[in-house]
Design an enzyme around this catalytic site. Structure first.
Site, PDB file in Angstrom:
ATOM      1  N   ARG A 162     -11.424  13.750   5.852  1.00 24.19           N
ATOM      2  CA  ARG A 162     -12.282  14.549   4.964  1.00 24.19           C
ATOM      3  C   ARG A 162     -13.674  13.971   4.989  1.00 24.19           C
ATOM      4  O   ARG A 162     -13.939  12.966   5.653  1.00 24.19           O
ATOM      5  CB  ARG A 162     -11.743  14.492   3.536  1.00 24.19           C
ATOM      6  CG  ARG A 162     -11.569  13.058   3.033  1.00 24.19           C
ATOM      7  CD  ARG A 162     -11.175  12.999   1.578  1.00 24.19           C
ATOM      8  NE  ARG A 162     -10.697  11.692   1.175  1.00 24.19           N
ATOM      9  CZ  ARG A 162     -11.456  10.642   0.872  1.00 24.19           C
ATOM     10  NH1 ARG A 162     -12.778  10.744   0.970  1.00 24.19           N
ATOM     11  NH2 ARG A 162     -10.938   9.500   0.493  1.00 24.19           N
TER      12      ARG A 162
ATOM     13  N   LYS B 280       0.837  -1.199   0.000  1.00 26.68           N
ATOM     14  CA  LYS B 280       0.000   0.000   0.000  1.00 26.68           C
ATOM     15  C   LYS B 280       0.870   1.246   0.000  1.00 26.68           C
ATOM     16  O   LYS B 280       1.883   1.301   0.701  1.00 26.68           O
ATOM     17  CB  LYS B 280      -0.896   0.051   1.240  1.00 26.68           C
ATOM     18  CG  LYS B 280      -2.070  -0.895   1.233  1.00 26.68           C
ATOM     19  CD  LYS B 280      -2.904  -0.641   2.471  1.00 26.68           C
ATOM     20  CE  LYS B 280      -4.141  -1.504   2.498  1.00 26.68           C
ATOM     21  NZ  LYS B 280      -4.948  -1.229   3.719  1.00 26.68           N
TER      22      LYS B 280
ATOM     23  N   HIS C 222     -10.196  -2.130  -6.109  1.00 27.01           N
ATOM     24  CA  HIS C 222     -10.000  -1.579  -4.764  1.00 27.01           C
ATOM     25  C   HIS C 222     -10.763  -0.280  -4.559  1.00 27.01           C
ATOM     26  O   HIS C 222     -10.432   0.496  -3.660  1.00 27.01           O
ATOM     27  CB  HIS C 222      -8.507  -1.358  -4.465  1.00 27.01           C
ATOM     28  CG  HIS C 222      -7.662  -2.563  -4.708  1.00 27.01           C
ATOM     29  ND1 HIS C 222      -7.842  -3.753  -4.051  1.00 27.01           N
ATOM     30  CD2 HIS C 222      -6.619  -2.773  -5.563  1.00 27.01           C
ATOM     31  CE1 HIS C 222      -6.960  -4.640  -4.472  1.00 27.01           C
ATOM     32  NE2 HIS C 222      -6.211  -4.071  -5.396  1.00 27.01           N
TER      33      HIS C 222
END
Length: 717
Positions: free
Chosen positions: A327, A192, A269
């Site tokens: 966010r 990742k 994903h």
């Protein structure tokens, strides 16, 4: 829009009280400051429109920014003011911090709402806003920084006692160290990017031999998306659930959660459908998830809206911290739907220095909500995104308060190659999961789009899947059920008959229009009566649909009455019908053997779209011999020795040069478009004859970029 509980915000004199279905709450917050009367939205599309809507309701003026490609977009139309910030590429427009801040000051905005994507998780931008004395409607820069770097966030969570999945989060990014750590973790594992999200810089590696190539791909994608090539490694949980918890915090240390969402069903994903609350979650587990998310937010001194994402072992129901998105999330409407709260309003309140309007005990939920993301993409071509014009778009009726459509485009707008291909979000609410899912399936039938491929039919099939209806979801759901979700379609005979009838009636309509317009008796559009097209007694249509060729034989019995047979088998069927103009489309009413069926139809160029009560069918209508020969030639030219761009975009990488020997499946080049990286591979063994592009070239769809000489051809010669 969903009804929301009444709350007040600085500069707001009054606010209507709305009700979410079967639920009412009359709590209001107290006004203690009047800080905002104008805000700038540093974003585009549906999220910009979403923020503008709440701002209007609260009496706050909104300022939009737009790239040259978005000059005529919906968010520009809806804002009180709008300013151009540069060319279409986001790096030259929506990511230009200096320009955005300059416009905010020029237009006398007190605050900037970043939306999601672009600058929404950019700590440097948050710091710059503070320096320029413009309120950033989001968390403190330090929280963004700490949560934006996944390795840092995981270390902080471990210190706070939040469960974290095993992995490597170290600073040593050498290939040797990463491979060594990968062996310690074991395969399969996840690579990742330490920054960002949205599936960028993420790879699943099933065995060690795939590690090096996957690492390089993840690094490159991460560098391009986030300006940082650093990665972390994580133990891979097979078929996990993706559960996230909405949190809110103020600057006075108050932190609450608004329950969880399940976002497990994904492709590439990236989420495709979300629901709240998560199915199959017990009361105790729900409470544990919420408390853990609050603990995570407190650990980083969070302020504002955030989402704590967990990966859950669906067999043991154990969960681990994955990341925190600092966010507002794309899927925030489903939380609003079940709680009756307006999260953008909460963001504005907190940014203005207010305390949270509600305590944890005052926040509850009712019913169930789904959000379906409608994308311009082709699920049958590995979800390849599409760009182009939305020639026709009909949305469901949203007068019912349980239905909500969030979009940033209108009919005839362009889906740009420069941005995300999401067209809209369809949000529905029901008293329970079963009711909400039934409403979603029904309303998806009313969402009709022509001109671009979409995933609407795929989502409908997904919602009808037995395991999905039972709530048996996980991140590998689509791959596990790919055959069932993307079955070979067989065209029912009555659908083929409707297509033939629609084509005939379209011809009649056009012939009538031209015959009324012409005064030339020798015109091919002139008729004996001036009122009707003269049909031959017998006619055959050859339709290309779902990869099959469907033959429809038509006999003209008398005006508006026909006899039809499909593929020269079965009985001849009596067919009558008529076209009726409705809004911006035509309704086809067909009677087949004394049974009446209806469909909406739209014809664009050589394609007929037939929207029935169950699904959309696309028919390539018969062409002239000349155009048909051109099509045949085009198809013939698409041989395995010619590698073309699958989508308009930028040539990002070239892996081969003239004279190189390649094997089937070898990567040839990479096209970067619509926030995605598309690797084009060799379709045959051979030698590179020619490379017809360079890195950095902007290329159209289907442009031949590499030519090969196949081994078979070479051997034969």
């Amino acid at each position: 829009m969903y009804p929301v509980r009444q709350m007040k915000i600085p500069m707001l004199r009054c606010s209507a009280v709305y009700e979410i279905p079967r639920m009412r709450n009359t709590h209001t917050s107290k006004i203690t400051t009047s800080r905002f009367d104008k805000i700038l939205i540093a974003n585009r599309g549906e999220i910009a429109c979403r923020v503008i809507r709440t701002a209007k309701r609260l009496g706050i003026k909104s300022v939009a920014v737009y790239s040259e490609a978005d000059r005529n977009s919906m968010h520009v139309e809806q804002a009180d003011e709008a300013y151009c910030i540069g060319p279409a590429p986001s790096s030259q427009s929506y990511l230009r911090q200096d320009k955005i801040l300059s416009i905010a000051k020029k237009s006398k905005c007190q605050a900037i709402h970043p939306g999601y994507g672009f600058l929404s998780e950019n700590a440097e931008f948050a710091e710059l806003c503070q320096k320029e004395n413009v309120t950033y409607i989001g968390p403190p820069a330090e929280a963004i920084k700490n949560m934006g770097i996944k390795s840092t966030s995981k270390n902080m969570m471990m210190e706070a006692g939040v469960p974290v999945i095993a992995g490597y989060h170290g600073d040593d990014q050498s290939n040797d160290t990463l491979l060594l750590e990968a062996r310690k973790i074991g395969f399969p594992l996840m690579i990742k990017a330490v920054r960002g999200g949205g599936g960028k810089g993420m790879r699943i590696v099933s065995k060690e031999s795939e590690f090096s190539e996957a690492l390089e791909a993840a690094r490159t994608e991460s560098e391009k998306a986030f300006g940082d090539s650093a990665v972390l490694l994580e133990q891979y949980v097979s078929d996990p659930r993706h559960i996230e918890v909405q949190v809110f915090a103020d600057e006075y240390g108050n932190v609450v959660h608004m329950f969880e969402r399940d976002c497990s069903v994904q492709r590439r994903h990236q989420k495709i459908i979300e629901e709240a609350p998560a199915p199959g979650i017990s009361t105790n587990l729900r409470s544990d998830l919420g408390a853990t998310a609050v603990r995570a937010a407190k650990a980083v001194g969070y302020v504002g809206a955030g989402t704590v994402e967990f990966i859950m072992d669906r067999n043991r129901n154990s969960f681990y911290f994955m990341e925190m998105n600092t966010r507002l999330q794309v899927e925030h409407p489903i939380t609003e739907a079940i709680t009756g709260l307006d999260l953008v309003e909460w963001q504005l309140l907190v940014a203005a220095g207010e305390e949270l309007p509600l305590k944890q005990a005052q926040i509850n939920y009712q019913g169930h909500a789904f959000e379906a993301r409608i994308y311009a993409e082709n699920p049958r071509k590995d979800f390849l995104p599409a760009a182009g014009k939305l020639w026709y778009m009909r949305i469901p009726d949203i007068t019912d308060k349980t239905i909500r459509v969030e979009t940033g485009v209108r009919e005839k707008d362009q889906v740009s190659v420069h941005y995300d291909p999401m067209i809209a979000k369809l949000i529905v609410w029901g008293r329970n999961r079963e009711e909400a899912l039934a409403i979603l399936r029904l309303k998806l039938n009313d969402y009709n789009i022509a001109g671009l491929d979409t995933n609407i039919e795929f989502i409908k099939d997904l919602c009808s899947h037995f395991d999905f209806r039972r709530g048996q979801v996980h991140t590998g759901f689509i791959e596990e059920h790919r055959r069932e979700l993307l079955p070979k379609l067989h065209v029912p005979s009555e659908i083929a008959a409707q297509a033939a009838l629609a084509t005939i009636l379209y011809e009649d309509t056009n012939s009538l229009r031209y015959s009324l317009a012409t005064v030339d008796p020798f015109s091919p559009f002139a008729t004996e009566t001036g009122m009707r097209f003269n049909h031959p007694l017998m006619r055959t249509f050859s339709f290309d649909v779902c990869g099959d060729n469907i033959k429809v034989e038509v006999r003209y019995i008398e005006p508006e009455i026909y006899s039809m047979r499909i593929n020269e088998i079965g009985p001849w069927r009596r067919v009558t019908g008529m076209l009726k103009k409705t809004e911006n489309s035509l309704e086809l009413c067909t009677e087949i053997d004394e049974r009446i069926v209806r469909a909406r139809i739209i014809k664009i160029l050589d394609k007929l779209h037939l929207f029935t009560k169950d699904r959309e069918w696309q028919f390539n209508i018969p062409r002239t011999k000349f155009s048909h020969s051109l099509t045949q030639k085009s198809q013939h030219e698409q041989d395995p020795c010619k590698a073309s761009s699958p989508i308009p975009g930028l040539v990002d990488k070239l892996f081969v040069s003239k004279g190189d020997v390649v094997k089937f499946g070898d990567a040839l080049f990479v096209i970067n478009a619509m926030k995605m990286e598309h690797i084009v591979r060799a379709a045959t063994n051979g030698i590179v004859e020619n490379v017809l592009c360079s890195i950095g070239d902007n290329v159209p769809k289907n442009k031949i970029l590499i030519k090969l000489i196949s081994e078979k051809t070479d051997t034969a010669s």
